[in-house]
Design a protein around this motif. Structure first.
Motif, PDB file in Angstrom:
ATOM      1  N   VAL A  17       0.632  -1.164   0.078  1.00 44.48           N
ATOM      2  CA  VAL A  17      -0.129   0.101  -0.092  1.00 44.48           C
ATOM      3  C   VAL A  17       0.792   1.177  -0.080  1.00 44.48           C
ATOM      4  N   ALA A  20       2.277   1.635  -3.587  1.00 48.95           N
ATOM      5  CA  ALA A  20       1.430   2.072  -4.366  1.00 48.95           C
ATOM      6  C   ALA A  20       0.722   3.434  -4.375  1.00 48.95           C
ATOM      7  N   ARG A  21       0.945   3.979  -2.987  1.00 45.84           N
ATOM      8  CA  ARG A  21       0.479   5.225  -2.774  1.00 45.84           C
ATOM      9  C   ARG A  21       1.520   6.299  -3.638  1.00 45.84           C
ATOM     10  N   PHE A  28       0.874  -2.088  -6.884  1.00 47.17           N
ATOM     11  CA  PHE A  28      -0.622  -2.430  -7.220  1.00 47.17           C
ATOM     12  C   PHE A  28      -0.951  -3.401  -7.804  1.00 47.17           C
ATOM     13  N   ILE A  31      -0.742  -6.360  -5.431  1.00 46.85           N
ATOM     14  CA  ILE A  31      -2.093  -6.312  -4.692  1.00 46.85           C
ATOM     15  C   ILE A  31      -3.178  -6.955  -5.529  1.00 46.85           C
ATOM     16  N   PHE A  65      -7.544   1.894  -6.322  1.00 43.91           N
ATOM     17  CA  PHE A  65      -6.363   2.271  -6.687  1.00 43.91           C
ATOM     18  C   PHE A  65      -6.442   3.898  -6.404  1.00 43.91           C
ATOM     19  N   LEU A  68      -6.633   4.832  -2.368  1.00 43.96           N
ATOM     20  CA  LEU A  68      -5.409   4.257  -1.839  1.00 43.96           C
ATOM     21  C   LEU A  68      -5.037   5.081  -0.676  1.00 43.96           C
TER      22      LEU A  68
END
Length: 207
Positions: A17, A20-21, A28, A31, A65, A68
């Motif tokens: 996470v 991905a942020r 991602f 995930i 997405f 997030l």
């Protein structure tokens, strides 16, 4: 600089996470790879349509997405993702109902000797008509998938092909290289064991 793709499978959800942020697409994608099937099964339990479940899952992942930055980690990542899928599927379900679509939850069993094909199906109680019951239905769909996966090897694949992939008996017999009677016997035995497992949770079919 992105780390090699193989490294991402070693990361826990919190690390994925975090990456991905930062717009790390590989994080991602990990995930998605980790949870897509679970999310799809959740959508399928509500919609009972492979096409709709795929569409809802894809839309939910795109929404996840984008959302997030707002994920605070108060719940498990999978729980958070499932809530998004449930909301998307709930909207799709009611849209389908406004168009007159109907959905059912059922398991199938081979016809009884001397019976006809119309006697094949028995229904799990339909629980879609209030939000609380809809949530119970989602849990039931996940439970069925999990409990089928726990059946003995000799029965598990046959049950999955019939009840999760909706293949006809003849298709299963061809795929498993065995007689139609063997498939019916496996399904009968698998269904018997599955019902016993479900009864532990207080679930019985409407025969």
């Amino acid at each position: 600089m992105h780390q090699p793709d193989s490294a991402y499978s070693e990361f826990d959800d919190n690390r994925l996470v975090e990456l991905a942020r930062q717009n790390d697409i590989n994080a991602f994608e990990e995930i998605v790879s980790r949870y897509r099937q679970r999310l799809y099964q959740t959508a399928l339990a509500i919609l009972n349509s492979h096409h709709d479940a795929e569409e809802v899952t894809q839309d939910a992942l795109i929404k996840a997405f984008r959302a997030l930055p707002g994920f605070r980690g108060d719940s498990l990542l999978l729980t958070w993702l499932c809530r998004i899928v449930i909301n998307q599927a709930h909207n799709k379900y009611h849209w389908n109902r406004r168009r007159g679509s109907e959905v059912n939850l059922s398991l199938s069993r081979p016809p009884e000797p001397g019976g006809d094909q119309q006697q094949e199906d028995f229904n799990i109680p339909d629980m879609r008509y209030t939000p609380a019951r809809e949530l119970q239905n989602i849990e039931l769909g996940l439970l069925l998938t999990r409990e089928i996966a726990q059946l003995p090897d000799s029965l598990r694949e046959t049950m999955q092909l019939r009840h999760l992939k909706n293949l006809a008996y003849e298709e299963i017999a061809q795929k498993q290289h065995c007689q139609l009677g063997t498939i019916k016997s496996r399904l009968s035995r698998g269904r018997e064991l599955l019902l016993k497992r479900l009864q532990v949770y207080g679930i019985t079919p409407d025969e």
